[in-house]
Enzyme design. Structure first.
Site, PDB file in Angstrom:
ATOM      1  N   SER A  12       0.842  -1.194   0.000  1.00  0.00           N
ATOM      2  CA  SER A  12       0.000   0.000   0.000  1.00  0.00           C
ATOM      3  C   SER A  12       0.877   1.242   0.000  1.00  0.00           C
ATOM      4  O   SER A  12       1.676   1.440   0.922  1.00  0.00           O
ATOM      5  CB  SER A  12      -0.902   0.013   1.229  1.00  0.00           C
ATOM      6  OG  SER A  12      -1.511   1.284   1.362  1.00  0.00           O
ATOM      7  N   HIS A  37      -1.125  -1.235  -4.358  1.00  0.00           N
ATOM      8  CA  HIS A  37      -2.429  -0.941  -3.756  1.00  0.00           C
ATOM      9  C   HIS A  37      -2.517   0.541  -3.422  1.00  0.00           C
ATOM     10  O   HIS A  37      -1.639   1.093  -2.752  1.00  0.00           O
ATOM     11  CB  HIS A  37      -2.582  -1.777  -2.478  1.00  0.00           C
ATOM     12  CG  HIS A  37      -3.938  -1.721  -1.857  1.00  0.00           C
ATOM     13  ND1 HIS A  37      -4.985  -2.499  -2.282  1.00  0.00           N
ATOM     14  CD2 HIS A  37      -4.418  -0.981  -0.828  1.00  0.00           C
ATOM     15  CE1 HIS A  37      -6.057  -2.264  -1.537  1.00  0.00           C
ATOM     16  NE2 HIS A  37      -5.745  -1.330  -0.651  1.00  0.00           N
ATOM     17  N   ASP A  39      -4.805   3.329  -1.628  1.00  0.00           N
ATOM     18  CA  ASP A  39      -5.905   3.573  -0.697  1.00  0.00           C
ATOM     19  C   ASP A  39      -6.437   4.985  -0.877  1.00  0.00           C
ATOM     20  O   ASP A  39      -5.780   5.966  -0.516  1.00  0.00           O
ATOM     21  CB  ASP A  39      -5.424   3.386   0.741  1.00  0.00           C
ATOM     22  CG  ASP A  39      -5.231   1.926   1.109  1.00  0.00           C
ATOM     23  OD1 ASP A  39      -6.164   1.139   0.885  1.00  0.00           O
ATOM     24  OD2 ASP A  39      -4.154   1.567   1.620  1.00  0.00           O
ATOM     25  N   MET A  41      -9.067   7.809   0.146  1.00  0.00           N
ATOM     26  CA  MET A  41      -9.929   8.206   1.267  1.00  0.00           C
ATOM     27  C   MET A  41     -10.397   9.638   1.060  1.00  0.00           C
ATOM     28  O   MET A  41      -9.641  10.483   0.580  1.00  0.00           O
ATOM     29  CB  MET A  41      -9.167   8.085   2.587  1.00  0.00           C
ATOM     30  CG  MET A  41      -8.538   6.722   2.826  1.00  0.00           C
ATOM     31  SD  MET A  41      -7.681   6.644   4.404  1.00  0.00           S
ATOM     32  CE  MET A  41      -6.781   5.099   4.223  1.00  0.00           C
ATOM     33  N   HIS A  70      -8.433   1.055  -4.122  1.00  0.00           N
ATOM     34  CA  HIS A  70      -9.407   0.776  -3.065  1.00  0.00           C
ATOM     35  C   HIS A  70     -10.083   2.081  -2.674  1.00  0.00           C
ATOM     36  O   HIS A  70      -9.476   2.951  -2.062  1.00  0.00           O
ATOM     37  CB  HIS A  70      -8.658   0.153  -1.873  1.00  0.00           C
ATOM     38  CG  HIS A  70      -9.513  -0.126  -0.686  1.00  0.00           C
ATOM     39  ND1 HIS A  70      -8.961  -0.489   0.533  1.00  0.00           N
ATOM     40  CD2 HIS A  70     -10.857  -0.103  -0.496  1.00  0.00           C
ATOM     41  CE1 HIS A  70      -9.928  -0.672   1.404  1.00  0.00           C
ATOM     42  NE2 HIS A  70     -11.094  -0.437   0.811  1.00  0.00           N
ATOM     43  N   MET A  72     -12.240   4.116  -0.516  1.00  0.00           N
ATOM     44  CA  MET A  72     -12.899   4.315   0.779  1.00  0.00           C
ATOM     45  C   MET A  72     -13.569   5.679   0.725  1.00  0.00           C
ATOM     46  O   MET A  72     -13.190   6.625   1.420  1.00  0.00           O
ATOM     47  CB  MET A  72     -11.876   4.217   1.910  1.00  0.00           C
ATOM     48  CG  MET A  72     -11.413   2.795   2.157  1.00  0.00           C
ATOM     49  SD  MET A  72     -10.010   2.670   3.270  1.00  0.00           S
ATOM     50  CE  MET A  72      -8.669   2.749   2.068  1.00  0.00           C
ATOM     51  N   MET A 141     -11.595  -6.407   5.133  1.00  0.00           N
ATOM     52  CA  MET A 141     -10.836  -5.485   5.972  1.00  0.00           C
ATOM     53  C   MET A 141     -10.539  -6.137   7.322  1.00  0.00           C
ATOM     54  O   MET A 141     -11.441  -6.647   7.993  1.00  0.00           O
ATOM     55  CB  MET A 141     -11.620  -4.189   6.190  1.00  0.00           C
ATOM     56  CG  MET A 141     -11.927  -3.402   4.929  1.00  0.00           C
ATOM     57  SD  MET A 141     -10.441  -2.804   4.091  1.00  0.00           S
ATOM     58  CE  MET A 141      -9.767  -1.685   5.337  1.00  0.00           C
ATOM     59  N   ASP A 176      -6.845  -6.638   3.794  1.00  0.00           N
ATOM     60  CA  ASP A 176      -6.289  -5.289   3.942  1.00  0.00           C
ATOM     61  C   ASP A 176      -6.301  -4.890   5.411  1.00  0.00           C
ATOM     62  O   ASP A 176      -7.365  -4.697   5.998  1.00  0.00           O
ATOM     63  CB  ASP A 176      -7.117  -4.295   3.118  1.00  0.00           C
ATOM     64  CG  ASP A 176      -6.463  -2.916   3.034  1.00  0.00           C
ATOM     65  OD1 ASP A 176      -5.441  -2.689   3.700  1.00  0.00           O
ATOM     66  OD2 ASP A 176      -6.992  -2.070   2.291  1.00  0.00           O
TER      67      ASP A 176
END
Length: 232
Positions: A12, A37, A39, A41, A70, A72, A141, A176
């Site tokens: 990540s 990966h 992330d 957000m 990913h 979020m 998760m 994750d």
């Protein structure tokens, strides 16, 4: 992107040097990473704010393998096309992010990207069965989303039940949160094949000295493969 249940390590970049993303992506891939990966957000679905499509587009030329994005974020649907155009190979949305997850997965697939579904620790498998035909990946998760470096929450039973639900379908199970050489075997034994690791990969290294990245990746992979008893 061919399907395989071999253990894959997905560092990540949330734990990477933000000023050197391109070099960091190249470094971890050179040191054995299978996927990158990302992330994402939004400060709404989770309290942290990280990256957008522009960051993904900027690092895409530096990623030779799979870019695993990913999301979020909530809402999800207005941003799917942007991340697909930025080069995401896989786009994962959260089950909890909106009321029409089936439509969200259809929208991801329509861009040509692979579709993933993420489940928070407090979310069960109810409803997943009805989505399997639209899924390429389920992300379980093992921390509550929002920040890196959190303590691992054991989701072994959920992963085992998910693996049985998936059966022979070509759907990855990704984990994750809190992945280390100590926790990875639990998830691999339960049926996971993609292990996201942030600080456990990037600790001790840098773009100047990336050798620790390789040491860390090998330690996680070796522990996970040993737990399954096979190397696919």
């Amino acid at each position: 992107m061919s399907f395989s249940r071999a253990i894959k390590i997905a560092p990540s970049i949330l734990a990477a040097d933000f000023a050197n993303f391109g070099a960091e992506c190249r470094a971890v891939e050179d040191q054995g990473a299978d996927w990158i990966h990302v992330d994402v957000m939004d400060g709404h679905f989770v309290t942290n704010i990280t990256f957008g499509p522009a960051t993904c587009a900027a690092i895409r030329p530096h990623v030779r393998g799979v870019m695993d994005v990913h999301l979020m974020i909530a809402p999800v649907d207005p941003y799917i096309e942007g991340f697909a155009k930025a080069g995401a190979d896989i786009i994962t949305a959260h089950m909890e992010a909106g009321p029409h997850v089936h439509r969200t997965l259809q929208a991801i697939r329509a861009t040509g990207a692979k579709a993933g579904l993420a489940l928070n620790p407090g979310t069960g498998l109810d409803g997943v069965e009805n989505l399997l035909d639209l899924l390429d990946l389920v992300c379980v998760m093992t921390v509550n989303p929002g920040f890196g470096g959190q303590a691992f929450i054991d989701m072994s039973d959920k992963v085992r039940r998910l693996r049985a639900l998936i059966g022979p379908r070509p759907i990855h199970i990704e984990i994750d949160g809190g992945m280390t050489p100590d926790t990875a075997p639990l998830m691999a034994r339960a049926g996971a094949d993609v292990l996201v690791a942030g600080s456990a990969v990037f600790k001790g290294g840098s773009v100047v000295d990336p050798t620790p990245y390789g040491t860390n990746i090998r330690a996680i992979r070796t522990a996970a493969e040993a737990a399954t008893g096979t190397v696919v």
